[in-house]
Design a protein around this motif. Structure first.
Motif: not given
Ligand SMILES: *Cc1c(COP(=O)(O)O)cnc(C)c1O
Length: 393
Positions: A87, A89, A113, A185, A187, A207, A209-210, A220
């Motif tokens: 993740s 996180l 975050y 971070d 992301t 992340a 994930t995004k 991820l």
């Molecule tokens: C969503 C997010 C995370 C965490 O990502 P997950 O995959 O949801 O755990 C970390 N940092 C930022 C800036 C995010 O927007």
């Protein structure tokens, strides 16, 4: 046979995004890497096993699938090594655990975050790490907060939900001069719009994930590191015992191929809506770094190559009742967490945990993730939200 990435530095980022990380001729010419599900790896004989002299040792330590994603991210970030975790996180907590010990001091940007702050305030603090937050506007004043025991400076740019901008090089240099590891971070920007290691940062966190995932169907994370920090980071990942699942790593590789095309579409639509919102009578302020009116605009322009599709705006007056009316009137924007997927999302931001970068006072803050729908439809959807506020009277 030579692969298009043999001499990859001659290619631009858009090309490397398509070809980085995997050579099709290493796997029968298939243009995508194999998805390897694995725990056990067999060794040919006992001596090889004793020497651990084998390309793969055990599923937890990585597979050709995770290698392909790590290599692609190293290429994009300009890093010496990347770890994958399940993740975004975990991509924050693992490096903090890797580089902090009992008695250490950790500086964290106040616009971080929310779950990062929660990790710092609970588990890190319980470990005996002293966590101190700093104002994102501190600039070179960060130097005065450094102590002999400061081991980590944790950054995020732009700030979560409010999009504060910082001078990344100034902060990374202060951290390095004080023998602290700097982490950011990254992301929001993805490695296409910001390469933090080029600005002197040690670790770039995502992340996946995004935007890399891009389809709201995986969790991820990744941490891309300098040569000086990579070994310790990788050791912590293995000590704790986590890695990415092969199907998720594969989906992130797949997502990377279209990420620039998607990002540019998110960027364009978000900017159009941001400009429109700026002129709307129901809006006090728009928090989007690519708007010339935004206080951090100059810093954004100097350091970033683009803006993604996530930004916020401040309603002109009202409270939770008005925010709820606005959100409940939306038919296309869904109400949900996360972002970076194909679909538009909206939510009211909670900034009650901020110490320095306080919540705007004019009204509720609404965050939009602008998806890939038709932008006229999205604008009409938001217009319906404002109409619902007016209807409250
Ligand atoms: C969503 C997010 C995370 C965490 O990502 P997950 O995959 O949801 O755990 C970390 N940092 C930022 C800036 C995010 O927007």
């Amino acid at each position: 046979m030579s692969s298009p990435t043999d001499n990859k530095h001659q290619f631009r980022a858009s090309t490397r995004l398509i070809h980085a990380g995997y050579d099709p001729h290493e796997y029968h010419g298939f243009v995508n890497p194999p998805v390897v599900h694995a725990s056990t790896v067999l060794f040919p004989d006992a001596a090889t096993m004793r020497r651990r002299d084998h390309s793969y040792l055990y599923g937890l330590r990585g597979t050709p699938t995770t290698d392909a994603l790590e290599a692609a991210l190293d290429d994009l970030e300009g890093s010496a090594g990347t770890i994958l975790v399940p993740s975004g996180l975990a991509a924050i907590s693992i490096p903090l655990l890797a580089f902090l010990s009992h008695g250490d001091h950790c500086l964290v940007i106040d616009s971080v975050y929310g779950p990062t702050r929660h990790f710092c305030d609970t588990l890190l603090t319980r470990m005996g790490v002293e966590v101190e937050y700093f104002d994102p506007a501190i600039g070179a004043g960060l130097k005065d907060l450094m102590r002999d025991t400061t081991r980590v400076v944790f950054l995020e740019a732009p700030g979560s939900n409010t999009f504060e901008m910082i001078d990344i090089r100034v902060m990374a240099d202060i951290a390095r001069a004080g023998n602290a590891v700097s982490m950011i971070d990254n992301t929001w920007a993805t490695p296409l719009f910001l390469r933090p290691l080029d600005f002197g940062v040690d670790l770039s966190i995502h992340a996946l994930t995004k935007y890399p995932g891009g389809h709201s169907d995986i969790m991820l994370g990744s941490v891309s590191a300098t040569a000086a920090t990579y070994t310790r980071l990788r050791e912590a990942q293995m000590q704790i015992g986590i890695n990415a699942a092969p199907d998720d790593a594969y989906l992130a590789i797949r997502g990377l191929k279209t990420m620039e095309v998607r990002l540019r579409a998110h960027e364009r639509a978000a900017l159009r809506l941001a400009h429109w919102l700026e002129g709307h009578s129901g809006v006090a302020r728009v928090l989007h770094p690519a708007l010339p009116s935004f206080p951090g605009h100059g810093l954004w322009k100097r350091q970033f190559k683009g803006a993604s599709g996530l930004f916020s705006f401040v309603l002109d007056g009202g409270g939770n009742r008005e925010a709820d009316a606005f959100l409940d009137a939306l038919r296309i924007f869904g109400l949900g967490y996360s972002w970076g997927g194909f679909e538009s999302l909206a939510l009211q931001v909670d900034l009650s945990d901020r110490l320095f970068a306080k919540a705007p006072t004019e009204g509720p803050v609404i965050r939009l993730q602008v998806g890939l729908e038709n932008v006229d439809d999205l604008q009409e959807d938001l217009e319906a939200g404002f109409a619902a506020i007016s209807a409250i009277g």
